[in-house]
Design a protein around this motif. Structure first.
Motif, PDB file in Angstrom:
ATOM      1  N   HIS A 177     -27.281  46.274   6.741  1.00  0.00           N
ATOM      2  CA  HIS A 177     -27.556  45.820   5.376  1.00  0.00           C
ATOM      3  C   HIS A 177     -27.488  44.292   5.362  1.00  0.00           C
ATOM      4  N   TYR A 178     -28.476  43.664   4.740  1.00  0.00           N
ATOM      5  CA  TYR A 178     -28.565  42.208   4.734  1.00  0.00           C
ATOM      6  C   TYR A 178     -28.464  41.653   3.311  1.00  0.00           C
ATOM      7  N   TYR A 179     -27.755  40.532   3.200  1.00  0.00           N
ATOM      8  CA  TYR A 179     -27.430  39.903   1.925  1.00  0.00           C
ATOM      9  C   TYR A 179     -27.771  38.418   1.949  1.00  0.00           C
ATOM     10  N   CYS A 180     -27.864  37.836   0.769  1.00  0.00           N
ATOM     11  CA  CYS A 180     -27.946  36.382   0.638  1.00  0.00           C
ATOM     12  C   CYS A 180     -26.519  35.840   0.740  1.00  0.00           C
ATOM     13  N   PRO A 181     -26.271  34.851   1.610  1.00  0.00           N
ATOM     14  CA  PRO A 181     -24.916  34.323   1.732  1.00  0.00           C
ATOM     15  C   PRO A 181     -24.463  33.490   0.524  1.00  0.00           C
ATOM     16  N   SER A 182     -25.395  33.037  -0.294  1.00  0.00           N
ATOM     17  CA  SER A 182     -25.037  32.209  -1.448  1.00  0.00           C
ATOM     18  C   SER A 182     -24.608  33.035  -2.658  1.00  0.00           C
ATOM     19  N   CYS A 183     -25.462  34.004  -3.058  1.00  0.00           N
ATOM     20  CA  CYS A 183     -25.160  34.780  -4.267  1.00  0.00           C
ATOM     21  C   CYS A 183     -24.677  36.193  -3.957  1.00  0.00           C
ATOM     22  N   LEU A 184     -24.714  36.567  -2.673  1.00  0.00           N
ATOM     23  CA  LEU A 184     -24.265  37.873  -2.196  1.00  0.00           C
ATOM     24  C   LEU A 184     -25.115  39.032  -2.702  1.00  0.00           C
ATOM     25  N   SER A 185     -26.346  38.743  -3.107  1.00  0.00           N
ATOM     26  CA  SER A 185     -27.264  39.809  -3.514  1.00  0.00           C
ATOM     27  C   SER A 185     -27.664  40.638  -2.295  1.00  0.00           C
ATOM     28  N   PHE A 186     -27.627  41.949  -2.440  1.00  0.00           N
ATOM     29  CA  PHE A 186     -28.102  42.864  -1.411  1.00  0.00           C
ATOM     30  C   PHE A 186     -29.624  42.786  -1.421  1.00  0.00           C
ATOM     31  N   VAL A 187     -30.246  42.510  -0.258  1.00  0.00           N
ATOM     32  CA  VAL A 187     -31.681  42.288  -0.190  1.00  0.00           C
ATOM     33  C   VAL A 187     -32.419  43.426   0.509  1.00  0.00           C
ATOM     34  N   LEU A 188     -31.968  43.821   1.705  1.00  0.00           N
ATOM     35  CA  LEU A 188     -32.690  44.873   2.425  1.00  0.00           C
ATOM     36  C   LEU A 188     -31.809  45.542   3.468  1.00  0.00           C
ATOM     37  N   SER A 189     -32.286  46.698   3.932  1.00  0.00           N
ATOM     38  CA  SER A 189     -31.617  47.455   4.993  1.00  0.00           C
ATOM     39  C   SER A 189     -32.621  47.800   6.079  1.00  0.00           C
ATOM     40  N   ARG A 190     -32.124  47.875   7.300  1.00  0.00           N
ATOM     41  CA  ARG A 190     -32.917  48.324   8.439  1.00  0.00           C
ATOM     42  C   ARG A 190     -32.149  49.455   9.109  1.00  0.00           C
ATOM     43  N   LEU A 191     -32.864  50.538   9.441  1.00  0.00           N
ATOM     44  CA  LEU A 191     -32.257  51.701  10.067  1.00  0.00           C
ATOM     45  C   LEU A 191     -32.704  51.806  11.517  1.00  0.00           C
ATOM     46  N   LYS A 192     -31.764  51.994  12.428  1.00  0.00           N
ATOM     47  CA  LYS A 192     -32.083  52.114  13.848  1.00  0.00           C
ATOM     48  C   LYS A 192     -33.024  53.289  14.093  1.00  0.00           C
ATOM     49  N   ALA A 193     -32.844  54.370  13.353  1.00  0.00           N
ATOM     50  CA  ALA A 193     -33.665  55.571  13.531  1.00  0.00           C
ATOM     51  C   ALA A 193     -35.088  55.403  13.000  1.00  0.00           C
ATOM     52  N   ALA A 194     -35.332  54.354  12.221  1.00  0.00           N
ATOM     53  CA  ALA A 194     -36.661  54.143  11.627  1.00  0.00           C
ATOM     54  C   ALA A 194     -37.016  52.659  11.657  1.00  0.00           C
ATOM     55  N   PRO A 195     -37.194  52.073  12.847  1.00  0.00           N
ATOM     56  CA  PRO A 195     -37.488  50.635  12.925  1.00  0.00           C
ATOM     57  C   PRO A 195     -38.832  50.252  12.331  1.00  0.00           C
TER      58      PRO A 195
END
Length: 103
Positions: A73-91
């Motif tokens: 799960h990836y976030y913005c380091p400034s506002c901590l908004s959750f932006v996107l996810s990447r799944l190993k099983a579905a690259p």
């Protein structure tokens, strides 16, 4: 269902991370699994799935949240908004948080 006008662009809450999407969504869903409930602090988490090749970001993203080797799960380091996810099983796909790309 009406298809969105492409490309789609959006940003995190503070605008430091920009998201650009060049393909229509593959799927939209409200996931009610326990992990998504914790991630969203809610009964469900909304997500929109896009082909990975169609999603680019600008700005710094940081890994955070309830992640594992299987799920990032990836976030913005400034506002901590959750932006996107990447799944190993579905690259081949990326899961994005709707408020981010609907701007």
């Amino acid at each position: 269902m009406t298809q969105p006008n492409l490309p789609l662009t959006g940003a995190c809450l503070c605008g430091a991370v920009q998201l650009h999407v060049t393909a229509a969504p593959l799927l939209t869903l409200a996931c009610h699994c326990r992990d998504c409930q914790k991630l969203a602090a809610s009964a469900y988490s909304l997500t929109v799935m896009f082909p990975a090749a169609a999603v680019t970001t600008t700005g710094e993203l940081v890994l955070g949240g309830l992640h594992s080797a299987e799920r990032k799960h990836y976030y913005c380091p400034s506002c901590l908004s959750f932006v996107l996810s990447r799944l190993k099983a579905a690259p081949e796909r990326v899961n994005c948080v709707p408020p981010c790309w609907m701007i």
